[in-house]
Design a protein around this motif. Structure first.
Motif, PDB file in Angstrom:
ATOM      1  N   ASP A 176       3.775  19.047  -3.848  1.00 21.27           N
ATOM      2  CA  ASP A 176       3.507  19.336  -5.262  1.00 21.27           C
ATOM      3  C   ASP A 176       2.122  18.853  -5.679  1.00 21.27           C
ATOM      4  O   ASP A 176       1.389  19.561  -6.366  1.00 21.27           O
ATOM      5  N   THR A 177       1.765  17.645  -5.237  1.00 18.49           N
ATOM      6  CA  THR A 177       0.443  17.097  -5.552  1.00 18.49           C
ATOM      7  C   THR A 177      -0.653  17.969  -4.940  1.00 18.49           C
ATOM      8  O   THR A 177      -1.677  18.248  -5.579  1.00 18.49           O
ATOM      9  N   PHE A 178      -0.438  18.439  -3.726  1.00 18.62           N
ATOM     10  CA  PHE A 178      -1.398  19.315  -3.052  1.00 18.62           C
ATOM     11  C   PHE A 178      -1.578  20.612  -3.838  1.00 18.62           C
ATOM     12  O   PHE A 178      -2.708  21.043  -4.099  1.00 18.62           O
ATOM     13  N   TYR A 179      -0.465  21.233  -4.253  1.00 15.90           N
ATOM     14  CA  TYR A 179      -0.550  22.469  -5.028  1.00 15.90           C
ATOM     15  C   TYR A 179      -1.250  22.229  -6.369  1.00 15.90           C
ATOM     16  O   TYR A 179      -2.055  23.055  -6.804  1.00 15.90           O
ATOM     17  N   GLN A 180      -0.958  21.118  -7.018  1.00 20.33           N
ATOM     18  CA  GLN A 180      -1.599  20.815  -8.298  1.00 20.33           C
ATOM     19  C   GLN A 180      -3.100  20.628  -8.130  1.00 20.33           C
ATOM     20  O   GLN A 180      -3.894  21.080  -8.962  1.00 20.33           O
ATOM     21  N   THR A 181      -3.488  19.975  -7.048  1.00 19.91           N
ATOM     22  CA  THR A 181      -4.910  19.770  -6.774  1.00 19.91           C
ATOM     23  C   THR A 181      -5.605  21.104  -6.537  1.00 19.91           C
ATOM     24  O   THR A 181      -6.696  21.353  -7.054  1.00 19.91           O
ATOM     25  N   MET A 182      -4.966  21.980  -5.754  1.00 13.76           N
ATOM     26  CA  MET A 182      -5.551  23.310  -5.518  1.00 13.76           C
ATOM     27  C   MET A 182      -5.633  24.096  -6.815  1.00 13.76           C
ATOM     28  O   MET A 182      -6.622  24.795  -7.067  1.00 13.76           O
ATOM     29  N   ASN A 183      -4.607  23.996  -7.641  1.00 16.19           N
ATOM     30  CA  ASN A 183      -4.578  24.741  -8.894  1.00 16.19           C
ATOM     31  C   ASN A 183      -5.654  24.266  -9.863  1.00 16.19           C
ATOM     32  O   ASN A 183      -6.164  25.042 -10.665  1.00 16.19           O
TER      33      ASN A 183
ATOM     34  N   ALA B 240      -6.083  31.539  -2.645  1.00 18.61           N
ATOM     35  CA  ALA B 240      -5.151  32.659  -2.607  1.00 18.61           C
ATOM     36  C   ALA B 240      -3.745  32.241  -2.209  1.00 18.61           C
ATOM     37  O   ALA B 240      -2.781  32.911  -2.566  1.00 18.61           O
ATOM     38  N   ILE B 241      -3.600  31.141  -1.510  1.00 17.43           N
ATOM     39  CA  ILE B 241      -2.276  30.706  -1.072  1.00 17.43           C
ATOM     40  C   ILE B 241      -1.353  30.447  -2.255  1.00 17.43           C
ATOM     41  O   ILE B 241      -0.133  30.586  -2.149  1.00 17.43           O
ATOM     42  N   LEU B 242      -1.917  30.127  -3.407  1.00 19.41           N
ATOM     43  CA  LEU B 242      -1.092  29.877  -4.590  1.00 19.41           C
ATOM     44  C   LEU B 242      -0.388  31.141  -5.081  1.00 19.41           C
ATOM     45  O   LEU B 242       0.566  31.066  -5.843  1.00 19.41           O
ATOM     46  N   ARG B 243      -0.828  32.303  -4.624  1.00 22.76           N
ATOM     47  CA  ARG B 243      -0.182  33.558  -5.012  1.00 22.76           C
ATOM     48  C   ARG B 243       1.268  33.627  -4.548  1.00 22.76           C
ATOM     49  O   ARG B 243       2.074  34.321  -5.156  1.00 22.76           O
ATOM     50  N   ILE B 244       1.583  32.929  -3.466  1.00 21.96           N
ATOM     51  CA  ILE B 244       2.943  33.000  -2.941  1.00 21.96           C
ATOM     52  C   ILE B 244       3.787  31.787  -3.325  1.00 21.96           C
ATOM     53  O   ILE B 244       4.926  31.672  -2.903  1.00 21.96           O
TER      54      ILE B 244
ATOM     55  N   TYR C 107       3.057  29.025  -9.367  1.00 19.95           N
ATOM     56  CA  TYR C 107       1.666  29.339  -9.685  1.00 19.95           C
ATOM     57  C   TYR C 107       1.352  30.835  -9.587  1.00 19.95           C
ATOM     58  O   TYR C 107       0.261  31.265  -9.926  1.00 19.95           O
ATOM     59  N   ALA C 108       2.286  31.640  -9.117  1.00 13.82           N
ATOM     60  CA  ALA C 108       2.034  33.056  -8.844  1.00 13.82           C
ATOM     61  C   ALA C 108       1.703  33.867 -10.099  1.00 13.82           C
ATOM     62  O   ALA C 108       0.926  34.815 -10.040  1.00 13.82           O
ATOM     63  N   ASP C 109       2.279  33.490 -11.246  1.00 14.44           N
ATOM     64  CA  ASP C 109       2.064  34.278 -12.468  1.00 14.44           C
ATOM     65  C   ASP C 109       0.600  34.368 -12.874  1.00 14.44           C
ATOM     66  O   ASP C 109       0.180  35.381 -13.435  1.00 14.44           O
ATOM     67  N   GLN C 110      -0.177  33.349 -12.590  1.00 15.28           N
ATOM     68  CA  GLN C 110      -1.582  33.375 -13.009  1.00 15.28           C
ATOM     69  C   GLN C 110      -2.411  34.381 -12.197  1.00 15.28           C
ATOM     70  O   GLN C 110      -3.543  34.672 -12.551  1.00 15.28           O
ATOM     71  N   PHE C 111      -1.833  34.926 -11.126  1.00 17.58           N
ATOM     72  CA  PHE C 111      -2.549  35.899 -10.317  1.00 17.58           C
ATOM     73  C   PHE C 111      -2.132  37.336 -10.627  1.00 17.58           C
ATOM     74  O   PHE C 111      -2.613  38.264 -10.001  1.00 17.58           O
ATOM     75  N   ALA C 112      -1.223  37.511 -11.560  1.00 18.34           N
ATOM     76  CA  ALA C 112      -0.773  38.854 -11.931  1.00 18.34           C
ATOM     77  C   ALA C 112      -1.929  39.618 -12.555  1.00 18.34           C
ATOM     78  O   ALA C 112      -2.683  39.065 -13.360  1.00 18.34           O
ATOM     79  N   PRO C 113      -2.090  40.889 -12.197  1.00 13.13           N
ATOM     80  CA  PRO C 113      -3.163  41.682 -12.795  1.00 13.13           C
ATOM     81  C   PRO C 113      -2.989  41.765 -14.309  1.00 13.13           C
ATOM     82  O   PRO C 113      -1.872  41.762 -14.820  1.00 13.13           O
ATOM     83  N   GLY C 114      -4.093  41.853 -15.018  1.00  9.11           N
ATOM     84  CA  GLY C 114      -4.079  41.853 -16.468  1.00  9.11           C
ATOM     85  C   GLY C 114      -3.272  42.985 -17.074  1.00  9.11           C
ATOM     86  O   GLY C 114      -2.635  42.826 -18.112  1.00  9.11           O
TER      87      GLY C 114
END
Length: 148
Positions: free
Chosen positions: A61-68, A75-79, A83-90
């Motif tokens: 979780d700390t690793f993902y938060q740091t990346m975010n 791009a790994i946060l897309r899966i 965190y995936a919602d922030q990569f949804a197309p507009g």
């Protein structure tokens, strides 16, 4: 700089071998010492390796938060569902009608022609499309005709 390089001198970079006993070609081992070592691992002196423990959920979780929090989002946060919602197309945020592909159901594959036509007619009657959705769709796709 005036000296010759060691590669320009005969056998200067190879260790000197004093005596080489003549032998038949079939008995000569032409493999490298690394290959020999790989064949007989038990006889080689290998460095002990360290066992790495898998990360804990908290560390992940700390690793993902740091990346975010990075300026550029990996791009790994897309899966990662959190965190995936922030990569949804507009355009997905726009109020648009359902895509035809969203109406697919595997059970329709086994229907005969008349039953499938009946399902299509029922779906068309219940397919809600608002004026706002039509305007949003037109706005979102207007520039597509000029794309190459």
């Amino acid at each position: 700089f005036g000296e010759d390089a060691c590669t320009s001198k005969k056998c200067s970079w190879l260790p000197a071998i004093k005596e080489v006993a003549p032998s038949e070609i079939v008995t000569v081992n032409f493999s490298s010492s690394t290959t020999d070592c790989a064949k007989t691992v038990s006889q080689c002196k290998l460095k002990p390796h360290h066992v790495v423990q898998p990360p804990t959920d908290s560390e992940i979780d700390t690793f993902y938060q740091t990346m975010n929090s990075a300026q550029l989002k990996p791009a790994i946060l897309r899966i990662v569902p959190e965190y995936a919602d922030q990569f949804a197309p507009g355009h997905l945020a726009l109020d648009l009608p359902l895509l035809m592909s969203q109406l697919y159901k595997a059970e329709y594959l086994s229907l005969d022609y008349n039953s499938l036509q009946s399902v299509c007619e029922d779906t068309a009657k219940d397919f809600p499309v608002t004026v706002q959705q039509i305007e949003n769709l037109e706005q979102a796709t207007r520039g597509q005709s000029s794309n190459k």
